[in-house]
Enzyme design. Structure first.
Site, short mmCIF file in Angstrom:
data_model
loop_
_atom_site.label_atom_id
_atom_site.label_comp_id
_atom_site.label_asym_id
_atom_site.label_seq_id
_atom_site.Cartn_x
_atom_site.Cartn_y
_atom_site.Cartn_z
N THR A 202 25.29 -4.43 27.92
CA THR A 202 25.10 -5.03 26.58
C THR A 202 26.38 -4.98 25.75
O THR A 202 26.57 -5.81 24.87
CB THR A 202 23.95 -4.36 25.80
OG1 THR A 202 24.27 -2.99 25.56
CG2 THR A 202 22.63 -4.47 26.53
N HIS B 238 28.84 -5.86 19.10
CA HIS B 238 28.05 -5.81 20.34
C HIS B 238 26.60 -6.15 20.00
O HIS B 238 25.92 -5.35 19.35
CB HIS B 238 28.11 -4.41 20.96
CG HIS B 238 29.49 -4.02 21.38
ND1 HIS B 238 29.96 -2.73 21.30
CD2 HIS B 238 30.51 -4.76 21.87
CE1 HIS B 238 31.22 -2.69 21.74
NE2 HIS B 238 31.57 -3.91 22.08
N VAL B 239 26.16 -7.32 20.45
CA VAL B 239 24.80 -7.74 20.06
C VAL B 239 23.83 -7.45 21.23
O VAL B 239 23.24 -8.35 21.83
CB VAL B 239 24.77 -9.19 19.55
CG1 VAL B 239 25.45 -9.27 18.19
CG2 VAL B 239 25.44 -10.18 20.50
N HIS B 240 23.67 -6.16 21.47
CA HIS B 240 22.84 -5.65 22.57
C HIS B 240 21.46 -6.33 22.63
O HIS B 240 21.02 -6.80 23.68
CB HIS B 240 22.60 -4.15 22.40
CG HIS B 240 23.79 -3.36 21.97
ND1 HIS B 240 24.65 -2.78 22.86
CD2 HIS B 240 24.29 -3.05 20.73
CE1 HIS B 240 25.60 -2.12 22.21
NE2 HIS B 240 25.40 -2.28 20.92
N ASP B 241 20.78 -6.31 21.47
CA ASP B 241 19.38 -6.72 21.46
C ASP B 241 19.22 -8.23 21.69
O ASP B 241 18.20 -8.68 22.23
CB ASP B 241 18.74 -6.33 20.13
CG ASP B 241 18.75 -4.83 19.91
OD1 ASP B 241 18.98 -4.08 20.88
OD2 ASP B 241 18.55 -4.40 18.76
#
Ligand code: BDR
Ligand code: CA
Length: 357
Positions: free
Chosen positions: A208, A274-277
């Site tokens: 991610t 960081h756009v993990h979701d």
């Protein structure tokens, strides 16, 4: 409750649990942008901010995107066994960076999040994909009530953990797992021995953190939304500058993500977010390629130094069956193309809707 849009074309049903959260907000808006997705409900866990604030953020985002009638329910307001820690430093005072959303008209549901999970999944066996982008508190509690949830769900996608990779909360622990390690341990234990196609897809930091949003992505989002002026979020601009976009959804996401980029820069990761979701959401609806690796996962809950650390046994050394499919590779370019084109179309529609529509 009846959703105001999307019900007819929907072929994928998602039940989402979030701690909104800047990247949770992007994930939610992305799902709202997909015509084939029906959001069964949104449940809220304390994490990035408190659970009530998470719910208010979700309701306000739904309204901004022109959707009403999607249930938003609060669950546990604290982790199972340890005190709650929130992170306004990372996600802003309200959890959505510099974005300021109107107070929502729709009320928070009277149902508890655990009831939502148990009742909805029982009522629609084999149809609902769970997507959890916050701590696993609500889902762990739901599993205590209905241990068959893993078999009743169509699938489960979790954002959380990091495996043999630097954590973002402690040197070895990722945020969602760190907030409620006991819940994460219970969830992984509940999946032991299940068929491979039922095992959770785990989107952990090693993949991610590759979903690195940069200023050019926001510029492209503005273009995809048909905004007349370029959307410029730049490292040389003063911190806290606000978007002047005439498109309310672009302005909201831009103000949220500017905060997240400033936060990442503060921690020497560059002017990125960081756009993990958002990756987990794309993965849940199968619109971005990724590969997975079977593993037996456990979570450290006792050690002071290592609490919240997720451990993956890829070699069967523990002699225990696998309980997770950990994402082992993904394609950031593809993921951003998908996010930008899909959210861009939604933003275009939001921007051209008559006021109050
Ligand atoms: C996760 O922690 C939160 O801060 C983000 O929303 C994401 O779900 C990343 O570690
Ligand atoms: Ca989150």
């Amino acid at each position: 409750m009846r959703d105001s849009a999307g019900a007819h074309a929907a072929t994928q049903t998602i039940l989402m649990d979030v701690d909104t959260g800047i990247d949770d907000a992007l994930a939610l808006v992305y799902l709202l942008s997909r015509p084939e997705v029906r959001l069964q409900a949104i449940t809220c866990t304390a994490g990035n901010v408190g659970a009530r604030q998470v719910a208010l953020n979700n309701l306000a985002l739904l309204e901004l995107c022109g959707r009403n009638g999607i249930e938003v329910a609060i669950g546990a307001e604290v982790p199972l066994e340890i005190p709650l820690v929130t992170t306004e430093e990372t996600h802003g005072p309200q959890g959505i960076g510099y974005a300021e959303l109107q107070a929502p008209a729709q009320q928070i549901s009277a149902r508890h999040a655990v009831d939502v999970w148990v009742d909805e999944v029982r009522a629609h066996p084999g149809q609902i994909t769970g997507l959890i982008t916050g701590p696993l508190t609500n889902f762990a509690l739901a599993l205590r009530r209905e241990p068959e949830l893993p078999r009743l769900l169509k699938g489960l996608v979790i954002m959380g953990g990091c495996f043999y990779y630097q954590g973002n909360t402690t040197p070895t622990a990722e945020w969602n797992t760190s907030v409620d390690p006991h819940a994460a341990k219970e969830v992984f234990a509940a999946y032991r021995g299940l068929p491979e196609d039922k095992l959770p897809i785990v989107c952990s930091l090693e993949t991610t953190e590759r979903i690195e949003m940069r200023p050019e992505h926001l510029r492209c989002l503005g273009e995809a939304a048909g905004a007349p002026e370029p959307e410029l979020v730049l490292p040389e601009q003063p911190e806290g500058q606000r978007s002047t976009s005439g498109n309310p959804l672009v302005a909201c996401l831009s103000d949220a993500l500017r905060f997240y980029m400033e936060f990442h820069r503060l921690y020497d990761q560059g002017y990125v977010a960081h756009v993990h979701d958002a990756f987990a959401a794309c993965a849940a609806v199968g619109r971005t390629p990724f590969t997975t690796r079977l593993a037996t996962v456990d979570v450290e809950t006792d050690s002071t130094v290592l609490i919240g650390t997720t451990v993956a046994d890829y070699r069967g050394l523990w002699g225990l069956p696998p309980n997770a499919r950990i994402v082992s590779d993904n394609n950031p370019g593809h993921c951003f193309d998908e996010l930008i084109s899909s959210i861009g179309s939604l933003a275009r529609a939001v921007g051209s809707a008559p006021p109050g529509a």
